[in-house]
Design an enzyme around this catalytic site. Structure first.
Site, PDB file in Angstrom:
ATOM      1  N   HIS A  68      72.300   7.520  95.074  1.00  0.00           N
ATOM      2  CA  HIS A  68      72.105   8.266  94.509  1.00  0.00           C
ATOM      3  C   HIS A  68      71.716  10.111  96.072  1.00  0.00           C
ATOM      4  CE1 HIS A  68      69.817  11.613  92.344  1.00  0.00           C
ATOM      5  NE2 HIS A  68      69.331  12.321  93.782  1.00  0.00           N
TER       6      HIS A  68
ATOM      7  N   ASP B 135      76.081  10.546  92.815  1.00  0.00           N
ATOM      8  CA  ASP B 135      76.344   8.521  92.693  1.00  0.00           C
ATOM      9  C   ASP B 135      77.129   8.130  93.083  1.00  0.00           C
ATOM     10  OD1 ASP B 135      73.432   9.317  91.674  1.00  0.00           O
ATOM     11  OD2 ASP B 135      74.241   9.231  89.585  1.00  0.00           O
TER      12      ASP B 135
ATOM     13  N   ARG C 280      75.845  17.349  86.772  1.00  0.00           N
ATOM     14  CA  ARG C 280      75.886  16.356  85.210  1.00  0.00           C
ATOM     15  C   ARG C 280      74.547  17.804  84.322  1.00  0.00           C
ATOM     16  NH1 ARG C 280      71.260  11.988  85.816  1.00  0.00           N
ATOM     17  NH2 ARG C 280      72.668  11.037  87.276  1.00  0.00           N
TER      18      ARG C 280
ATOM     19  N   GLU D 191      66.710   4.933  94.534  1.00  0.00           N
ATOM     20  CA  GLU D 191      67.753   4.562  94.548  1.00  0.00           C
ATOM     21  C   GLU D 191      69.364   4.600  95.110  1.00  0.00           C
ATOM     22  OE1 GLU D 191      67.814   6.726  89.818  1.00  0.00           O
ATOM     23  OE2 GLU D 191      69.371   7.688  90.985  1.00  0.00           O
TER      24      GLU D 191
ATOM     25  N   HIS E 231      71.392  16.640  89.752  1.00  0.00           N
ATOM     26  CA  HIS E 231      72.783  16.715  89.781  1.00  0.00           C
ATOM     27  C   HIS E 231      72.948  17.728  88.692  1.00  0.00           C
ATOM     28  CE1 HIS E 231      74.029  12.806  90.446  1.00  0.00           C
ATOM     29  NE2 HIS E 231      72.708  12.420  89.863  1.00  0.00           N
TER      30      HIS E 231
END
Length: 235
Positions: free
Chosen positions: A217, A152, A101, A214, A145
């Site tokens: 994740h 994810d 990301r 999460e 990320h």
């Protein structure tokens, strides 16, 4: 919830020798950052890269996502390919939602979180929370990320011919900001919890560690550049 997040972050920082400061790489391309497309290793891996489109908690394509691709540091991509290979022997597969990301995407998330008037995605992504509490536990100013070592994802189960595959029921969808998305949430039915553990077991075999807030994740424990974030666009 905050105590759990702090405990997990402390563990990660210790493992990554957090005495070193996080720096931003000057890399301008994926090649310079040694980020590879997972599909160069697994051409038909299932993907639904959420931040490249409108189906995400921001509600628009996110800055830095110019194509729906999963980029990862090369050793991380190779480890993820091994997970996929092992699962296919059992008529199961991974489905990827986000990988590397860009830092500019994280900044986009933070701007969105500060815009309290924009609640278009509240019903789907944070129905039980006030938007003001999302910064911190759920949206951080610096994301793992951006190091290229985090993914994810979810799991699919396929038929005997591996033609038709369906996502396992994990109890919540991706980016659902709620305690029910915690991997070991107490109010998730046993079958859904078992599916989460099935994913965790598959990922842990290749060295990926789950973020307990999460279920989707995972970060590769032996990250190649644990103190460096990147801002090259996904394209």
């Amino acid at each position: 919830m905050r105590l759990l997040a702090i405990a997990w972050l402390s563990m990660v920082c210790a493992a990554a020798h957090a005495d070193q400061a996080i720096t931003r790489s000057p890399a301008r391309t994926a090649a310079e950052a040694d980020l590879v497309d997972i599909r160069t290793l697994v051409p038909d891996i299932a993907e639904d890269i959420k931040y490249a489109g409108h189906d995400n908690f921001v509600g628009v394509p996110v800055d830095g996502y110019l194509a729906p691709k999963c980029l990862l540091k090369r050793p991380v991509a190779e480890a993820l390919a091994r997970v996929e290979h092992d699962l296919r022997a059992q008529h199961q597969r991974l489905k990827l939602w986000d990988c590397y990301r860009p830092a500019r995407a994280v900044a986009h998330f933070v701007r969105w979180a500060h815009d309290l008037a924009d609640t278009r995605t509240k019903a789907e992504h944070y129905p039980r929370l006030d938007k003001r509490v999302l910064l911190g536990d759920y949206i951080a100013p610096v994301s793992g990320h951006s190091r290229g070592g985090t993914v994810d994802l979810t799991m699919e189960r396929c038929d005997a011919r591996d033609i038709h595959c369906r996502e396992l029921d994990m109890g919540t969808h991706f980016d659902f900001f709620d305690v029910r998305a915690h991997t070991d949430a107490a109010d998730v039915p046993p079958a859904q919890h078992a599916n989460r553990l099935l994913l965790r077991k598959a990922m842990e075999r290749e060295g990926f560690k789950n973020y307990p807030l999460e279920w989707w994740h995972y970060t590769w424990a032996d990250e190649p550049t644990p103190h460096t974030i990147y801002d090259v666009p996904v394209k």
